[in-house]
Design a protein around this motif. Structure first.
Motif, PDB file in Angstrom:
ATOM      1  N   VAL A  36       0.853  -1.201   0.000  1.00  0.00           N
ATOM      2  CA  VAL A  36       0.000   0.000   0.000  1.00  0.00           C
ATOM      3  C   VAL A  36       0.885   1.245   0.000  1.00  0.00           C
ATOM      4  O   VAL A  36       0.638   2.209  -0.740  1.00  0.00           O
ATOM      5  CB  VAL A  36      -0.955  -0.014   1.227  1.00  0.00           C
ATOM      6  N   GLU A  37       1.977   1.186   0.786  1.00  0.00           N
ATOM      7  CA  GLU A  37       2.902   2.336   0.835  1.00  0.00           C
ATOM      8  C   GLU A  37       3.622   2.514  -0.490  1.00  0.00           C
ATOM      9  O   GLU A  37       3.740   3.629  -1.003  1.00  0.00           O
ATOM     10  CB  GLU A  37       3.930   2.122   1.952  1.00  0.00           C
ATOM     11  N   VAL A  38       4.060   1.374  -1.064  1.00  0.00           N
ATOM     12  CA  VAL A  38       4.759   1.443  -2.358  1.00  0.00           C
ATOM     13  C   VAL A  38       3.849   2.102  -3.395  1.00  0.00           C
ATOM     14  O   VAL A  38       4.288   2.867  -4.244  1.00  0.00           O
ATOM     15  CB  VAL A  38       5.184   0.010  -2.811  1.00  0.00           C
ATOM     16  N   LEU A  39       2.542   1.841  -3.304  1.00  0.00           N
ATOM     17  CA  LEU A  39       1.610   2.390  -4.299  1.00  0.00           C
ATOM     18  C   LEU A  39       1.169   3.826  -3.963  1.00  0.00           C
ATOM     19  O   LEU A  39       0.284   4.378  -4.603  1.00  0.00           O
ATOM     20  CB  LEU A  39       0.396   1.459  -4.449  1.00  0.00           C
ATOM     21  N   GLY A  40       1.773   4.418  -2.953  1.00  0.00           N
ATOM     22  CA  GLY A  40       1.592   5.854  -2.713  1.00  0.00           C
ATOM     23  C   GLY A  40       0.575   6.246  -1.671  1.00  0.00           C
ATOM     24  O   GLY A  40       0.251   7.430  -1.537  1.00  0.00           O
ATOM     25  N   TYR A  41       0.027   5.277  -0.925  1.00  0.00           N
ATOM     26  CA  TYR A  41      -0.975   5.592   0.100  1.00  0.00           C
ATOM     27  C   TYR A  41      -0.372   5.425   1.488  1.00  0.00           C
ATOM     28  O   TYR A  41       0.643   4.729   1.668  1.00  0.00           O
ATOM     29  CB  TYR A  41      -2.164   4.623   0.004  1.00  0.00           C
ATOM     30  N   ALA A  54      -6.560   2.719   3.209  1.00  0.00           N
ATOM     31  CA  ALA A  54      -5.433   3.290   2.454  1.00  0.00           C
ATOM     32  C   ALA A  54      -5.762   4.756   2.236  1.00  0.00           C
ATOM     33  O   ALA A  54      -6.725   5.092   1.536  1.00  0.00           O
ATOM     34  CB  ALA A  54      -5.273   2.560   1.137  1.00  0.00           C
ATOM     35  N   ILE A  55      -4.976   5.654   2.876  1.00  0.00           N
ATOM     36  CA  ILE A  55      -5.305   7.083   2.836  1.00  0.00           C
ATOM     37  C   ILE A  55      -4.550   7.761   1.689  1.00  0.00           C
ATOM     38  O   ILE A  55      -3.323   7.649   1.587  1.00  0.00           O
ATOM     39  CB  ILE A  55      -4.981   7.725   4.204  1.00  0.00           C
ATOM     40  N   GLY A  56      -5.299   8.434   0.839  1.00  0.00           N
ATOM     41  CA  GLY A  56      -4.711   9.108  -0.331  1.00  0.00           C
ATOM     42  C   GLY A  56      -5.822   9.335  -1.342  1.00  0.00           C
ATOM     43  O   GLY A  56      -6.897   8.748  -1.225  1.00  0.00           O
ATOM     44  N   ASP A  57      -5.564  10.202  -2.332  1.00  0.00           N
ATOM     45  CA  ASP A  57      -6.598  10.495  -3.330  1.00  0.00           C
ATOM     46  C   ASP A  57      -6.667   9.361  -4.357  1.00  0.00           C
ATOM     47  O   ASP A  57      -5.762   9.173  -5.162  1.00  0.00           O
ATOM     48  CB  ASP A  57      -6.289  11.833  -4.020  1.00  0.00           C
ATOM     49  N   GLU A  58      -7.763   8.605  -4.289  1.00  0.00           N
ATOM     50  CA  GLU A  58      -7.909   7.427  -5.158  1.00  0.00           C
ATOM     51  C   GLU A  58      -7.973   7.786  -6.632  1.00  0.00           C
ATOM     52  O   GLU A  58      -7.758   6.957  -7.496  1.00  0.00           O
ATOM     53  CB  GLU A  58      -9.234   6.714  -4.833  1.00  0.00           C
ATOM     54  N   ARG A  59      -8.355   9.027  -6.918  1.00  0.00           N
ATOM     55  CA  ARG A  59      -8.570   9.387  -8.310  1.00  0.00           C
ATOM     56  C   ARG A  59      -7.253   9.665  -9.019  1.00  0.00           C
ATOM     57  O   ARG A  59      -7.154   9.577 -10.229  1.00  0.00           O
ATOM     58  CB  ARG A  59      -9.504  10.600  -8.400  1.00  0.00           C
ATOM     59  N   THR A  60      -6.222  10.003  -8.211  1.00  0.00           N
ATOM     60  CA  THR A  60      -4.946  10.318  -8.855  1.00  0.00           C
ATOM     61  C   THR A  60      -3.849   9.324  -8.482  1.00  0.00           C
ATOM     62  O   THR A  60      -2.783   9.330  -9.077  1.00  0.00           O
ATOM     63  CB  THR A  60      -4.516  11.748  -8.474  1.00  0.00           C
ATOM     64  N   HIS A  61      -4.105   8.465  -7.476  1.00  0.00           N
ATOM     65  CA  HIS A  61      -3.124   7.438  -7.112  1.00  0.00           C
ATOM     66  C   HIS A  61      -3.486   6.128  -7.811  1.00  0.00           C
ATOM     67  O   HIS A  61      -4.541   6.023  -8.421  1.00  0.00           O
ATOM     68  CB  HIS A  61      -3.125   7.200  -5.595  1.00  0.00           C
ATOM     69  N   ALA A  62      -2.610   5.148  -7.649  1.00  0.00           N
ATOM     70  CA  ALA A  62      -2.841   3.837  -8.278  1.00  0.00           C
ATOM     71  C   ALA A  62      -4.135   3.204  -7.772  1.00  0.00           C
ATOM     72  O   ALA A  62      -4.558   3.459  -6.644  1.00  0.00           O
ATOM     73  CB  ALA A  62      -1.668   2.931  -7.946  1.00  0.00           C
ATOM     74  N   ASN A  63      -4.729   2.374  -8.629  1.00  0.00           N
ATOM     75  CA  ASN A  63      -5.919   1.622  -8.243  1.00  0.00           C
ATOM     76  C   ASN A  63      -5.471   0.387  -7.451  1.00  0.00           C
ATOM     77  O   ASN A  63      -4.731  -0.453  -7.963  1.00  0.00           O
ATOM     78  CB  ASN A  63      -6.651   1.194  -9.525  1.00  0.00           C
ATOM     79  N   LEU A  64      -5.919   0.296  -6.216  1.00  0.00           N
ATOM     80  CA  LEU A  64      -5.438  -0.791  -5.351  1.00  0.00           C
ATOM     81  C   LEU A  64      -6.156  -2.119  -5.579  1.00  0.00           C
ATOM     82  O   LEU A  64      -5.878  -3.098  -4.898  1.00  0.00           O
ATOM     83  CB  LEU A  64      -5.574  -0.377  -3.875  1.00  0.00           C
ATOM     84  N   GLU A  65      -7.092  -2.141  -6.559  1.00  0.00           N
ATOM     85  CA  GLU A  65      -7.788  -3.413  -6.810  1.00  0.00           C
ATOM     86  C   GLU A  65      -6.807  -4.523  -7.183  1.00  0.00           C
ATOM     87  O   GLU A  65      -7.072  -5.707  -6.997  1.00  0.00           O
ATOM     88  CB  GLU A  65      -8.847  -3.238  -7.889  1.00  0.00           C
ATOM     89  N   SER A  66      -5.619  -4.118  -7.685  1.00  0.00           N
ATOM     90  CA  SER A  66      -4.612  -5.126  -8.046  1.00  0.00           C
ATOM     91  C   SER A  66      -4.143  -5.922  -6.825  1.00  0.00           C
ATOM     92  O   SER A  66      -3.619  -7.025  -6.953  1.00  0.00           O
ATOM     93  CB  SER A  66      -3.412  -4.448  -8.709  1.00  0.00           C
ATOM     94  N   LEU A  67      -4.392  -5.382  -5.631  1.00  0.00           N
ATOM     95  CA  LEU A  67      -3.956  -6.107  -4.417  1.00  0.00           C
ATOM     96  C   LEU A  67      -4.724  -7.411  -4.205  1.00  0.00           C
ATOM     97  O   LEU A  67      -4.290  -8.274  -3.439  1.00  0.00           O
ATOM     98  CB  LEU A  67      -4.110  -5.207  -3.177  1.00  0.00           C
ATOM     99  N   THR A  68      -5.855  -7.562  -4.899  1.00  0.00           N
ATOM    100  CA  THR A  68      -6.588  -8.841  -4.770  1.00  0.00           C
ATOM    101  C   THR A  68      -5.769  -9.984  -5.383  1.00  0.00           C
ATOM    102  O   THR A  68      -6.130 -11.147  -5.244  1.00  0.00           O
ATOM    103  CB  THR A  68      -7.983  -8.779  -5.428  1.00  0.00           C
ATOM    104  N   ALA A  69      -4.671  -9.626  -6.045  1.00  0.00           N
ATOM    105  CA  ALA A  69      -3.767 -10.676  -6.545  1.00  0.00           C
ATOM    106  C   ALA A  69      -3.124 -11.433  -5.374  1.00  0.00           C
ATOM    107  O   ALA A  69      -2.706 -12.580  -5.527  1.00  0.00           O
ATOM    108  CB  ALA A  69      -2.686 -10.050  -7.428  1.00  0.00           C
ATOM    109  N   PHE A  70      -3.035 -10.791  -4.196  1.00  0.00           N
ATOM    110  CA  PHE A  70      -2.509 -11.499  -3.014  1.00  0.00           C
ATOM    111  C   PHE A  70      -3.605 -12.425  -2.475  1.00  0.00           C
ATOM    112  O   PHE A  70      -4.754 -11.983  -2.291  1.00  0.00           O
ATOM    113  CB  PHE A  70      -2.152 -10.505  -1.894  1.00  0.00           C
ATOM    114  N   LYS A 117     -15.448   8.717  -5.617  1.00  0.00           N
ATOM    115  CA  LYS A 117     -15.898   8.548  -7.001  1.00  0.00           C
ATOM    116  C   LYS A 117     -14.672   8.660  -7.907  1.00  0.00           C
ATOM    117  O   LYS A 117     -13.713   9.347  -7.582  1.00  0.00           O
ATOM    118  CB  LYS A 117     -16.888   9.661  -7.365  1.00  0.00           C
ATOM    119  N   ARG A 118     -14.744   8.035  -9.089  1.00  0.00           N
ATOM    120  CA  ARG A 118     -13.573   8.049  -9.986  1.00  0.00           C
ATOM    121  C   ARG A 118     -13.443   9.363 -10.745  1.00  0.00           C
ATOM    122  O   ARG A 118     -12.397   9.678 -11.276  1.00  0.00           O
ATOM    123  CB  ARG A 118     -13.655   6.889 -10.972  1.00  0.00           C
ATOM    124  N   TYR A 119     -14.545  10.097 -10.856  1.00  0.00           N
ATOM    125  CA  TYR A 119     -14.458  11.400 -11.537  1.00  0.00           C
ATOM    126  C   TYR A 119     -14.287  12.470 -10.473  1.00  0.00           C
ATOM    127  O   TYR A 119     -14.780  12.355  -9.356  1.00  0.00           O
ATOM    128  CB  TYR A 119     -15.702  11.670 -12.399  1.00  0.00           C
TER     129      TYR A 119
END
Ligand code: E4P
Ligand code: PEP
Length: 339
Positions: free
Chosen positions: A21-26, A41-57, A68-70
């Motif tokens: 989570v830290e590596v991804l900027g949050y 995970a604290i940070g602006d979701e609209r401009t930081h990486a999408n953490l959905e990739s963490l479900t790979a773990f 919201k994404r917009y």
């Protein structure tokens, strides 16, 4: 974002996710329950990486968005209604925009007659397609540059502002020389390179909703225009494809209410494409005004039976006059005045 870990994840597994989570900027804030850990995970979701990739773990059960994404299109970022000034004609807030004209520009006589008729009835913006997105390559494709020349002539004669569709990136520059508003049609609603070029033109853009586009995708397409520096964006609901066969499309009035709630951008309804039937256009306009729409885009033809495109959904001059008269009490009820 909220990351929910599976029950009984080990300390090493939790630390692995915290690190990622830290590596991804949050900034991670873990909450340890009796059997399960949840990480905010604290940070602006609209401009930081999408953490959905963490479900790979394997230890991550789900990842939930909070924001919201917009961003620029959202009411959160801009609480007041946007009012777009189209070369002196304001639309948005309490100002209602009446845009009307033929589906396709067919001839000088057809366009001039229509321009004068819609102006006399109260329209301030003339619509007309010079480039037509047709299903069949054998059907009328529009007059192209000659159509643009006629639209410019109609503006000169009547003072009406011009809205016309741009079909491809390569046409943006020359269509923008004539258009006061560039129309991006349903078929190009998610053509992002075209949206970027249209944004850069500096002209206002009316963005139709795609035929099978979700409201979030529509707002994200608008976000492209805003993010590329163009604040003058109209959202246009024009019906979506459903199983219904009594109408060409299903006009989604709920989308109008949702778009008004979610976004500050003016929302325009195209009831002509929205149902594909001239006999229903007035009812849909009344519904749209009552729902809080900021404007209408109506197809009007001197003789719909002879139209080169979409004759079945175009109203004639008398029909348009009736339409304008029919919406007046509803405009008053929602405190809007035609611009
Ligand atoms: C007209 O505005 C569009 O080009 C038209 O609705 C496309 O539909 P069609 O080509 O299937 O008739
Ligand atoms: C139009 O308004 O001319 C048009 C082609 O509409 P849509 O993109 O909504 O089909």
């Amino acid at each position: 974002m909220i990351i929910v870990l599976r029950p009984h994840a080990s300390k090493e597994q939790i630390d692995q996710v915290l690190h990622e989570v830290e590596v991804l900027g949050y900034t991670p804030a873990p909450i340890h329950g009796a059997t399960q850990t949840v990480i905010a995970a604290i940070g602006d979701e609209r401009t930081h990486a999408n953490l959905e990739s963490l479900t790979a773990f394997p230890q991550v059960e789900s990842v939930l968005r909070v924001q919201k994404r917009y961003k620029l299109a959202s009411r959160e970022s801009h609480p007041a209604d946007t009012v777009i000034n189209v070369d002196g004609v304001e639309v948005g807030g309490g100002k209602f925009g009446l845009m009307a004209g033929p589906c396709s520009v067919e001839s000088e006589e057809q366009l001039m007659k229509t321009a004068h008729a819609v102006k006399a009835a109260g329209a301030t913006i003339l619509r007309g397609g010079a480039y037509k997105p047709r299903t069949s390559p054998y059907e009328f494709q529009g007059l192209g540059k000659e159509g643009l020349r006629l639209l410019a002539l109609a503006r000169k004669e009547t003072g009406l502002k011009i809205i016309t569709e741009v079909l491809s990136e390569r046409d943006v520059e020359h269509v923008a020389e004539t258009a006061d508003i560039l129309q991006i049609g349903a078929r190009n609603a998610q053509n992002y390179q075209l949206l970027i070029e249209a944004a850069k033109s500096g002209k206002a853009v009316l963005l139709k909703r795609g035929m099978s586009e979700r409201i979030e995708e529509w707002l994200l397409a608008a976000e492209y225009l805003l993010a590329h520096g163009n604040p003058n964006v109209f959202l246009c609901e024009r019906g979506i494809r459903t199983f219904e066969t009594y109408t060409r499309n299903t006009l989604d009035l709920a989308a109008v209410a949702i778009a008004k709630k979610e976004s500050h951008l003016p929302v325009v309804i195209d009831p002509s494409q929205g149902c594909g039937r001239a006999d229903l256009v007035i009812s849909l306009c009344i519904g749209a005004v009552a729902m809080g729409a900021d404007g209408l885009l109506i197809e009007v033809h001197p003789n719909p039976a002879e139209a080169l495109s979409d004759g079945q959904q175009q109203v004639d001059f008398a029909g348009f006059q009736k339409l304008v008269a029919s919406i007046q009490p509803f405009l008053q009820a929602v405190n809007k005045s035609a611009a």
